[in-house]
Design a protein around this motif. Structure first.
Motif: not given
Length: 405
Positions: A257-274
């Motif tokens: 079973x593979x993993x696509x971790x998408x690490x950005x989604x828990x370290x992207x405050x700049x994106x969320x603010x935008x």
């Protein structure tokens, strides 16, 4: 058309770098690759020569967690939700063009609105719209009121018959794979990351039906108990995996079973603010970051196949580069640049069962290639400098000759 790409170093996820190399491209495909003098002799004098000026040449990147119609809670998401079908199609086409030009030549869409992804794929394949090669799940399957139910990129299903029907509806539309939401996540206000959302018989129905139709299944999932159950039932891939355990990671490795971790989604405050993402979601997301990274490290240590996927739109400008490259940099900090190169090229292509055509620089493969001025197998940040992109034997970006996105 016959093109000779020369004055470059060729590297991909399976070979040592070939210095002073050339690649001969005939039509859409690679005809020869290797030391320059040998390839020159094979190509003869009729090929149009393209000097890559000492660049490093790799396969195009493959982003395995893409949403070209992404809407998150907040002002930007609300504006996108108000788009009509025609405006949405143009918005997605613009995103596809941007994605291709940043060096991502293949994407796996894992929930798009109103099946617009199928129309976009047909337009790209017909040559009317520039964009990456699209493998898509269509709409993600979700229980009534489950993760992502607020948007038309999901299909609400309930019970064994309902989920079987949901799988078949995506296959009928042209889906290459199936996506199912089996737990809560960071973007659902009335759920938590560990909220179970499917019963075992519903999940088994999704997996059996999809596999009967030859489609792999990937699951949005956070907590270990829910993922363990899914892996034991035959799940092919996990998206996010916020709260893995060492035991679960070992099971995933054992079962393939593979993993696509998408690490950005828990370290992207700049994106969320935008995007104007509300505080409750930002707290939930950013607060999960440390545990998320620990989970990824557990998976790597156990030998789980880890694959590139940004979740953020692949082309999105972020922290001095684009979301795809930034995600790969985060992965590289744990797995190293050589494995990151594999995780962003050949690894995804193998999961998609497309390795006959994509993922490496070798004769017979489609000429989906990118070039940069540094060695990405030594430093993943070299991908920040992508300056030349070819798709199917056609140059779609060349910063030095004025062909630009």
């Amino acid at each position: 058309m016959s093109l000779l790409l020369e004055n470059c170093t060729v590297v991909d996820g399976r070979i040592q770098p070939v210095e002073d190399a050339a690649v001969w491209v005939v039509g859409e495909r690679i005809a020869a690759v290797g030391p320059r003098e040998r390839v020159l002799a094979e190509a003869g004098g009729d090929a149009t020569r393209i000097d890559l000026d000492g660049a490093w040449l790799t396969p195009g990147l493959a982003n395995m967690h893409t949403h070209l119609s992404l809407t998150l809670p907040g002002a930007a998401g609300d504006r996108l939700k108000r788009m009509g079908p025609h405006e949405l199609a143009l918005y997605m086409a613009d995103g596809a063009r941007r994605t291709l030009h940043c060096g991502v030549t293949t994407v796996r869409c894992v929930a798009e609105k109103d099946h617009a992804d199928f129309a976009l794929r047909r337009s790209i394949e017909a040559g009317r719209t520039p964009g990456p090669r699209i493998f898509t799940a269509g709409q993600a399957l979700v229980c009534t009121g489950g993760h992502g139910h607020e948007s038309s990129d999901t299909l609400e299903c309930d019970g064994v018959d309902g989920f079987r029907r949901g799988v078949r509806q995506q296959v009928r539309a042209g889906a290459d794979l199936i996506k199912v939401m089996i737990s809560g996540g960071i973007a659902g206000r009335h759920e938590s990351i560990d909220t179970r959302q499917l019963h075992p018989d519903e999940l088994a129905a999704v997996l059996q039906t999809a596999h009967d139709w030859g489609r792999r299944v990937t699951a949005h999932a956070g907590p270990a108990p829910v993922i363990t159950e899914a892996v034991e039932l035959g799940l092919d891939c996990v998206e996010h995996g916020y709260e893995l355990t060492a035991e679960l990671a070992a099971l995933m490795a054992e079962r393939g079973t593979a993993l696509v971790p998408t690490l950005l989604v828990t370290r992207c405050k700049e994106f969320f603010d935008e995007l104007g993402v509300p505080d409750w979601m930002q707290r939930r997301s950013l607060g999960a970051g440390e545990r998320h990274l620990e989970s990824f490290a557990m998976a790597v240590a156990a030998g789980v196949e880890v694959l590139l996927g940004s979740d953020m739109p692949p082309f999105w400008p972020f922290e001095g580069t684009n979301a795809t490259v930034r995600e790969l940099e985060h992965m590289s900090a744990v797995i190293g640049p050589e494995r990151a190169l594999y995780a962003g090229t050949l690894g995804p292509v193998r999961w998609l069962r497309a390795e006959q055509d994509l993922g490496t620089v070798e004769p017979g493969k489609l000429a989906d290639l990118i070039a940069m001025d540094r060695d990405p197998a030594a430093d993943t940040s070299a991908f920040r400098g992508v300056r030349w992109v070819m798709q199917g034997g056609a140059v779609v970006r060349d910063d030095r000759s004025g062909v630009r996105p």
